[in-house]
Write a protein that holds these residues in place. Structure first.
Motif, PDB file in Angstrom:
ATOM      1  N   THR A  40       0.835  -1.185   0.000  1.00 60.86           N
ATOM      2  CA  THR A  40       0.000   0.000   0.000  1.00 60.86           C
ATOM      3  C   THR A  40       0.875   1.242   0.000  1.00 60.86           C
ATOM      4  OG1 THR A  40      -0.115   0.029   2.406  1.00 60.86           O
ATOM      5  CG2 THR A  40      -1.846  -1.178   1.252  1.00 60.86           C
ATOM      6  N   LEU A  41       0.260   2.352  -0.368  1.00 62.25           N
ATOM      7  CA  LEU A  41       1.003   3.613  -0.436  1.00 62.25           C
ATOM      8  C   LEU A  41       1.454   4.058   0.949  1.00 62.25           C
ATOM      9  CD1 LEU A  41       1.972   6.027  -2.127  1.00 62.25           C
ATOM     10  CD2 LEU A  41      -0.258   7.079  -1.698  1.00 62.25           C
ATOM     11  N   GLU A  42       0.614   3.831   1.986  1.00 68.79           N
ATOM     12  CA  GLU A  42       0.964   4.259   3.326  1.00 68.79           C
ATOM     13  C   GLU A  42       2.198   3.517   3.829  1.00 68.79           C
ATOM     14  OE1 GLU A  42      -3.117   5.184   2.406  1.00 68.79           O
ATOM     15  OE2 GLU A  42      -1.969   3.342   2.365  1.00 68.79           O
ATOM     16  N   GLY A 214     -15.596  -7.393 -11.113  1.00 67.92           N
ATOM     17  CA  GLY A 214     -14.597  -6.630 -11.846  1.00 67.92           C
ATOM     18  C   GLY A 214     -14.839  -5.139 -11.774  1.00 67.92           C
ATOM     19  N   ALA A 215     -16.106  -4.721 -11.896  1.00 70.76           N
ATOM     20  CA  ALA A 215     -16.418  -3.291 -11.818  1.00 70.76           C
ATOM     21  C   ALA A 215     -16.106  -2.732 -10.436  1.00 70.76           C
ATOM     22  CB  ALA A 215     -17.890  -3.069 -12.159  1.00 70.76           C
ATOM     23  N   THR A 216     -16.350  -3.532  -9.398  1.00 72.36           N
ATOM     24  CA  THR A 216     -16.049  -3.070  -8.042  1.00 72.36           C
ATOM     25  C   THR A 216     -14.558  -2.859  -7.849  1.00 72.36           C
ATOM     26  OG1 THR A 216     -17.980  -4.284  -7.218  1.00 72.36           O
ATOM     27  CG2 THR A 216     -16.302  -3.610  -5.602  1.00 72.36           C
ATOM     28  N   HIS A 217     -13.743  -3.797  -8.322  1.00 70.47           N
ATOM     29  CA  HIS A 217     -12.295  -3.663  -8.172  1.00 70.47           C
ATOM     30  C   HIS A 217     -11.738  -2.532  -9.039  1.00 70.47           C
ATOM     31  CE1 HIS A 217     -11.323  -7.050  -5.554  1.00 70.47           C
ATOM     32  NE2 HIS A 217     -12.275  -7.734  -6.174  1.00 70.47           N
ATOM     33  N   VAL A 218     -12.279  -2.353 -10.226  1.00 71.10           N
ATOM     34  CA  VAL A 218     -11.826  -1.251 -11.077  1.00 71.10           C
ATOM     35  C   VAL A 218     -12.135   0.092 -10.421  1.00 71.10           C
ATOM     36  CG1 VAL A 218     -12.246  -0.077 -13.273  1.00 71.10           C
ATOM     37  CG2 VAL A 218     -11.917  -2.540 -13.231  1.00 71.10           C
ATOM     38  N   LYS A 219     -13.311   0.197  -9.810  1.00 74.87           N
ATOM     39  CA  LYS A 219     -13.668   1.445  -9.130  1.00 74.87           C
ATOM     40  C   LYS A 219     -12.741   1.708  -7.942  1.00 74.87           C
ATOM     41  CE  LYS A 219     -17.618   3.989  -7.310  1.00 74.87           C
ATOM     42  NZ  LYS A 219     -16.840   4.564  -6.186  1.00 74.87           N
ATOM     43  N   LYS A 220     -12.383   0.658  -7.203  1.00 76.30           N
ATOM     44  CA  LYS A 220     -11.460   0.831  -6.085  1.00 76.30           C
ATOM     45  C   LYS A 220     -10.090   1.283  -6.573  1.00 76.30           C
ATOM     46  CE  LYS A 220     -13.587  -2.534  -2.949  1.00 76.30           C
ATOM     47  NZ  LYS A 220     -13.382  -3.810  -2.208  1.00 76.30           N
ATOM     48  N   LYS A 221      -9.628   0.711  -7.677  1.00 78.60           N
ATOM     49  CA  LYS A 221      -8.324   1.095  -8.209  1.00 78.60           C
ATOM     50  C   LYS A 221      -8.328   2.538  -8.697  1.00 78.60           C
ATOM     51  CE  LYS A 221      -6.116  -2.848  -7.763  1.00 78.60           C
ATOM     52  NZ  LYS A 221      -4.901  -2.983  -6.919  1.00 78.60           N
ATOM     53  N   THR A 222      -9.372   2.931  -9.392  1.00 81.33           N
ATOM     54  CA  THR A 222      -9.436   4.300  -9.902  1.00 81.33           C
ATOM     55  C   THR A 222      -9.574   5.304  -8.761  1.00 81.33           C
ATOM     56  OG1 THR A 222     -11.817   3.985 -10.244  1.00 81.33           O
ATOM     57  CG2 THR A 222     -10.368   3.632 -12.135  1.00 81.33           C
ATOM     58  N   ASP A 223     -10.369   4.967  -7.754  1.00 85.58           N
ATOM     59  CA  ASP A 223     -10.506   5.870  -6.603  1.00 85.58           C
ATOM     60  C   ASP A 223      -9.180   6.013  -5.862  1.00 85.58           C
ATOM     61  OD1 ASP A 223     -13.139   6.178  -7.233  1.00 85.58           O
ATOM     62  OD2 ASP A 223     -13.879   4.743  -5.740  1.00 85.58           O
ATOM     63  N   ALA A 224      -8.438   4.897  -5.738  1.00 86.89           N
ATOM     64  CA  ALA A 224      -7.127   4.978  -5.077  1.00 86.89           C
ATOM     65  C   ALA A 224      -6.156   5.814  -5.892  1.00 86.89           C
ATOM     66  CB  ALA A 224      -6.571   3.570  -4.875  1.00 86.89           C
ATOM     67  N   ALA A 225      -6.214   5.687  -7.221  1.00 86.81           N
ATOM     68  CA  ALA A 225      -5.327   6.489  -8.065  1.00 86.81           C
ATOM     69  C   ALA A 225      -5.660   7.967  -7.970  1.00 86.81           C
ATOM     70  CB  ALA A 225      -5.429   6.011  -9.516  1.00 86.81           C
ATOM     71  N   PHE A 226      -6.947   8.307  -7.964  1.00 87.72           N
ATOM     72  CA  PHE A 226      -7.341   9.705  -7.825  1.00 87.72           C
ATOM     73  C   PHE A 226      -6.979  10.237  -6.443  1.00 87.72           C
ATOM     74  CE2 PHE A 226     -10.614   8.816 -11.244  1.00 87.72           C
ATOM     75  CZ  PHE A 226      -9.922   9.535 -12.203  1.00 87.72           C
ATOM     76  N   ALA A 227      -7.055   9.373  -5.413  1.00 86.89           N
ATOM     77  CA  ALA A 227      -6.692   9.815  -4.070  1.00 86.89           C
ATOM     78  C   ALA A 227      -5.203  10.105  -3.959  1.00 86.89           C
ATOM     79  CB  ALA A 227      -7.100   8.751  -3.044  1.00 86.89           C
ATOM     80  N   THR A 229      -3.164  11.010  -6.529  1.00 86.26           N
ATOM     81  CA  THR A 229      -2.826  12.189  -7.334  1.00 86.26           C
ATOM     82  C   THR A 229      -3.513  13.448  -6.841  1.00 86.26           C
ATOM     83  OG1 THR A 229      -4.613  11.638  -8.884  1.00 86.26           O
ATOM     84  CG2 THR A 229      -2.405  10.786  -9.370  1.00 86.26           C
ATOM     85  N   GLY A 230      -4.576  13.294  -6.035  1.00 86.67           N
ATOM     86  CA  GLY A 230      -5.297  14.460  -5.554  1.00 86.67           C
ATOM     87  C   GLY A 230      -6.221  15.068  -6.587  1.00 86.67           C
ATOM     88  N   VAL A 231      -6.508  14.340  -7.656  1.00 92.77           N
ATOM     89  CA  VAL A 231      -7.393  14.822  -8.714  1.00 92.77           C
ATOM     90  C   VAL A 231      -8.654  13.983  -8.698  1.00 92.77           C
ATOM     91  CG1 VAL A 231      -7.647  15.248 -11.183  1.00 92.77           C
ATOM     92  CG2 VAL A 231      -5.417  15.533 -10.083  1.00 92.77           C
ATOM     93  N   SER A 232      -9.811  14.627  -8.724  1.00 91.45           N
ATOM     94  CA  SER A 232     -11.072  13.912  -8.742  1.00 91.45           C
ATOM     95  C   SER A 232     -11.392  13.449 -10.148  1.00 91.45           C
ATOM     96  CB  SER A 232     -12.196  14.800  -8.211  1.00 91.45           C
ATOM     97  OG  SER A 232     -12.350  15.946  -9.045  1.00 91.45           O
ATOM     98  N   ALA A 233     -12.324  12.512 -10.236  1.00 88.35           N
ATOM     99  CA  ALA A 233     -12.703  11.983 -11.548  1.00 88.35           C
ATOM    100  C   ALA A 233     -13.390  13.037 -12.405  1.00 88.35           C
ATOM    101  CB  ALA A 233     -13.621  10.776 -11.365  1.00 88.35           C
TER     102      ALA A 233
END
Length: 290
Positions: A40-42, A214-227, A229-233
């Motif tokens: 994890t990033l932390e 698959g959609a649930t995991h993709v959403k988690k990955k994208t939300d983590a990436a936006f978190a 980078t600090g940029v919202s979708a």
């Protein structure tokens, strides 16, 4: 020559076990190869801070260095760390059967039948369905809603009830499209309502479950990436020229066909191998030695 071959295999074979070790680490330790407490990033930032020290790069602090070293080198057996432990275990698990058994042809044939079908057909189809799971669920939900609407209309006609004011469409812009991100509960709406016969004959309960996961995991990955980078979708810059067109029904049909064909080919390969081994059809009788 045999000694040199054995010497070469002894040092090169562990590299061939890299994929098996990586998969085991991902499944058991969540990708934490160096025992940092999780991939994890932390945890990554925590280890970096411990290595650099609290005063901005003072790596001479004994407490900081010992702490980071214990975090990185932990998780193994005896004097080995986690990476060395799993490398040794994977190597011994493949070396010992090779020393005990003289013929592993049946094992390789079964592995090829199952692994070939999974890698060539089942895996790509499931990945495509999982990555595009949200679009797939919206497509299935649209067909189900049309079927449910026609079913309710037929029921109303059979019951003799006329069209009321509530049944009439409201004013609006017909050119507007439904936002795909607003259909988070598409899977619940698919499962909760009534469904036609083709839904079960086409194995759509299984396909929708895979697409939802698959959609649930993709959403988690994208939300983590936006978190990170600090940029919202909504505020993320999007170059429309780089976007791929949405999947079509033909694309989904090919993906589902790949999965079904892979399962059939794997089952056929396993059954044929068991049949050959049971009746000893792989033994060749050369007769007089010709």
């Amino acid at each position: 020559a045999r000694i040199l071959l054995a010497f070469t295999m002894f040092f090169t074979y562990p590299m061939e076990s890299f994929v098996a070790r990586h998969v085991l680490i991902m499944l058991i330790h969540n990708g934490d190869m160096d025992a940092k407490g999780g991939c994890t990033l932390e945890n990554e930032s925590r280890v970096e801070e411990e290595e650099l020290g609290d005063d901005g790069g003072n790596v001479g602090d004994d407490l900081t260095v010992s702490t980071s070293r214990s975090v990185i080198e932990g998780g193994g057996l005896l004097c080995m760390n986690r990476r060395q432990t799993w490398t040794l275990l994977v190597y011994l698990s493949t070396l010992l059967p090779a020393l005990i058994f003289s013929d592993i042809g049946p094992v390789l044939s079964l592995t090829g039948a199952i692994g070939g079908g999974c890698i060539a057909y089942i895996g790509p189809g499931l990945v495509f369905l999982g990555v595009n799971g949200e679009d797939f669920l919206n497509s299935v939900l649209g067909r189900l809603e049309r079927w449910r609407g026609s079913k309710n209309a037929n029921n109303n006609n059979n019951s003799g009830s006329g069209v009321t004011e509530e049944d009439l469409p409201v004013d609006g812009d017909a050119s507007l499209e439904i936002d795909a991100t607003a259909s988070i509960d598409a899977y619940e709406r698919i499962v909760s309502g009534s469904k036609p016969l083709w839904y079960y004959l086409g194995l759509f309960p299984m396909w929708c479950a895979i697409a939802n996961k698959g959609a649930t995991h993709v959403k988690k990955k994208t939300d983590a990436a936006f978190a990170v980078t600090g940029v919202s979708a909504e505020s993320a810059p999007v170059d429309r020229s780089l976007l791929l067109p949405p999947p079509t029904k033909r694309d989904y049909s090919i993906a589902l066909f790949f999965v079904c064909f892979g399962v059939v080919s794997a089952v056929a390969g396993v059954v044929s191998n068991l049949y050959v081994q049971y009746y000893n059809l792989d033994e060749v009788d050369y007769g007089d030695g010709n």
